[in-house]
Design an enzyme around this catalytic site. Structure first.
Site, short mmCIF file in Angstrom:
data_model
loop_
_atom_site.label_atom_id
_atom_site.label_comp_id
_atom_site.label_asym_id
_atom_site.label_seq_id
_atom_site.Cartn_x
_atom_site.Cartn_y
_atom_site.Cartn_z
N ASN A 10 129.10 -24.70 -28.32
CA ASN A 10 128.83 -24.64 -29.58
C ASN A 10 128.66 -23.66 -30.51
OD1 ASN A 10 129.37 -27.60 -29.82
ND2 ASN A 10 127.51 -27.98 -29.02
N ALA A 76 122.53 -26.00 -25.76
CA ALA A 76 121.79 -27.15 -25.36
C ALA A 76 121.67 -27.28 -23.82
CB ALA A 76 122.68 -28.29 -25.80
N HIS A 79 118.06 -26.95 -22.01
CA HIS A 79 117.01 -27.95 -21.92
C HIS A 79 117.25 -29.01 -20.54
CE1 HIS A 79 116.16 -26.43 -25.70
NE2 HIS A 79 117.55 -27.09 -26.17
N ASP A 86 119.63 -22.56 -11.66
CA ASP A 86 119.90 -21.94 -10.45
C ASP A 86 120.47 -20.75 -10.44
OD1 ASP A 86 118.03 -23.97 -9.58
OD2 ASP A 86 119.76 -25.33 -8.64
N GLU A 97 117.01 -14.92 -21.90
CA GLU A 97 117.61 -15.82 -22.82
C GLU A 97 117.25 -15.65 -24.18
OE1 GLU A 97 115.91 -20.58 -22.96
OE2 GLU A 97 115.13 -19.41 -21.43
N LEU A 100 118.81 -18.46 -31.50
CA LEU A 100 118.99 -18.36 -32.96
C LEU A 100 117.78 -18.73 -33.61
CD1 LEU A 100 122.79 -18.40 -33.28
CD2 LEU A 100 121.23 -16.17 -33.68
N SER A 101 117.44 -20.03 -33.17
CA SER A 101 116.45 -20.90 -33.95
C SER A 101 115.24 -20.68 -33.13
CB SER A 101 117.01 -22.30 -34.07
OG SER A 101 117.18 -23.07 -32.83
N ARG A 106 111.60 -27.07 -33.46
CA ARG A 106 112.64 -28.15 -33.79
C ARG A 106 112.44 -29.49 -32.86
NH1 ARG A 106 118.30 -25.77 -32.73
NH2 ARG A 106 118.73 -27.73 -33.93
N ARG A 110 113.93 -29.96 -27.42
CA ARG A 110 114.38 -28.54 -27.45
C ARG A 110 113.01 -27.66 -27.02
NH1 ARG A 110 119.29 -28.42 -29.80
NH2 ARG A 110 119.75 -29.93 -31.35
#
Length: 153
Positions: A10, A76, A79, A86, A97, A100-101, A106, A110
């Protein structure tokens, strides 16, 4: 030095997907900013985005031979993807890692990352700035790894 920036599901919709959460920057704008920063740091950078878990796993595997570090927004998959977890653990190069948010501010589902325990570090909640910080961290960690490798030879 070569750095790979990977974007998960996404993220190709950035700029129009929930801008109140993810900001107004498009993926192309984020990549362009990272490209300019990479040029200033004297490193090569490549980009990969996929909405498919297996493609992300495959590209991580390829990074072992092609890149010195990875900046990775697993979206996503953060999670629940044990396959990506792995793969990050297996590659043996620094993986930062990035989100953005602020995933911890949240929805509760998450708040947990299966990637974080095997990543070199995590940056969350700083928008596009987080990607730039992650790139700088990846370059520094890759340089340390290179220096250790050179001292072993």
């Amino acid at each position: 030095m070569k750095i790979l920036v990977m974007h998960g599901p996404n993220l190709n919709l950035l700029g129009r997907r929930e801008p109140a959460v993810y900001g107004a920057l498009t993926l192309d704008e984020i990549n362009a900013g990272l490209g300019a920063l990479a040029a200033g740091l004297g490193v090569e950078i490549s980009f990969f985005q996929s909405n498919h878990e297996g493609e992300l796993v495959d590209r991580l595997h390829q990074a072992v031979e092609k890149e010195d570090a990875v900046v990775f927004n697993p979206g996503a998959f953060t999670h629940y993807s044990l396959a990506l977890r792995d793969a990050v653990a297996a590659v043996g190069i620094p993986v930062i890692e990035v989100h953005l948010s602020n995933i911890y501010a949240r929805e509760e589902f998450r708040h947990h990352s299966v990637i974080a325990p095997v990543a070199a570090g995590q940056i969350s909640g700083l928008g596009g700035t987080g990607y730039r910080l992650a790139l700088r961290a990846a370059v520094e960690l890759a340089a340390v790894g290179r220096n250790k490798q050179c001292s072993k030879e």
